[in-house]
Write an enzyme that holds these catalytic residues in place. Sequence first.
Site, PDB file in Angstrom:
ATOM      1  N   LYS A   1       9.862  -1.505 -29.425  1.00 27.58           N
ATOM      2  CA  LYS A   1      10.376  -1.086 -28.132  1.00 27.58           C
ATOM      3  C   LYS A   1      11.862  -0.803 -28.263  1.00 27.58           C
ATOM      4  O   LYS A   1      12.476  -1.369 -29.171  1.00 27.58           O
ATOM      5  CB  LYS A   1      10.117  -2.122 -27.038  1.00 27.58           C
TER       6      LYS A   1
ATOM      7  N   TYR B   1      12.336  -5.430 -20.734  1.00 29.35           N
ATOM      8  CA  TYR B   1      11.756  -6.752 -20.433  1.00 29.35           C
ATOM      9  C   TYR B   1      11.799  -7.029 -18.931  1.00 29.35           C
ATOM     10  O   TYR B   1      10.842  -7.564 -18.359  1.00 29.35           O
ATOM     11  CB  TYR B   1      12.495  -7.857 -21.200  1.00 29.35           C
TER      12      TYR B   1
END
Length: 362
Positions: A134, A218
């Site tokens: 990511k 996140y």
Amino acid sequence: MLIERREFLSTLTVAGAATLFSGNTLLASTNPKKDKLGIALVGLGYYSQDLLAPALQQTQNCYLAGIVTGTPEKAEKWKAKYNIPDKNVYNYQNFDQIANNPDIDVVYVVLPPSMHREFVVRAAKAGKHVFCEKPMAPSVADCEAMIKSCSSNKVKLAIGYRCQHDPNIHALRQVIKDQKFGKVKMINSAAGYFDARTTHWKQSKKLGGGAMGDMGVYALQGARLATGEEPISVIAQASTTRPEIYKEVEETMMFMLDFPSGARAACQTSFGINMNYLQVNYEKGWLKLEPQSAYNGIKGSMSDGTIINNPIKSQQAKQMDEDCLAIMNKTDLIAPGEEGLRDIRVLEAVYKSVASGKSVKI
Ligand code: NAD
């Protein structure tokens, strides 16, 4: 009787094997007897060195089979430390020859985000399944090209969303699935840390830096998983307290998301603030996680006294084991490329909102 793939390969000539595997479909789609997949890590920086390689010493369904690095000294160190044979060591130039290497089933791209697209596409063309860190890539167009390339080369693409493999995050999904506290109404989600570096790729626009892609995903994942919905609009503001360092990308991003059910999420991310929590307020209760995305310590509680604190030895080991099992069993991945794309769609809208100062539809 099925013959072992390794034995089968040893019966081929080198040239024959090269022809066979460069077409890629065999490598990607037939592997019925291998009980451990070979992973090659691309990019041997912090995350590969400190987290993924150690995790690969604990995995059941895969092992560290190869490396791809631009630094010959690193290759020597890794070869000795992890017993990696010369034939499984590549650099960025000869990487495409990995197509002819039956030891490598999965290529794990652990490079700065702007390099993800190139290496995911090259790995897919080489007929290898791909894991990609990511944020998936800096743009929606990149993500779509990566998904397309993996799909047309018949390989799987998983995004390194380790938290989605953590049972403590599953609690979030379960509460909404069971309607334990009614509908989600309001979310506060934050993820950031103080980065003391001044010239790292995280401070470079060209290399895909910025707090939003790095830790912002996140905060965003927390909100998306808590609602089980995709946001329909966002309004965002970027700021910095260190303009001498954050010249190209944001140090801090605050973004507010609206979800179709009416739920709203206030999210924050930063390279200048230490924060890591998720608070979900439902009609009739609440759930808190703090930290919400730590490697081995996601924990929290709910308003009815439920404690969320399932032990997990290594998120990364569990993630790679589960993704490899999905490859071997030809089942769905927990976080496929499409999941990475969903976050990048929001990320693009966040930047559009910062530029316009207005709310942006997603
Ligand atoms: P890092 O800077 O420590 O390592 C990056 C690696 O890429 C280095 O080996 C470097 O040599 C190599 N590289 C090749 N070309 C480069 C270039 N032009 N500029 C800079 N480096 C170049 O970074 P990292 O922290 O290991 O992050 C790598 C990837 O892993 C990123 O996508 C990051 O977001 C991701 N990551 C994920 C987690 C997680 O918890 N899932 C944690 C940390 C990092």
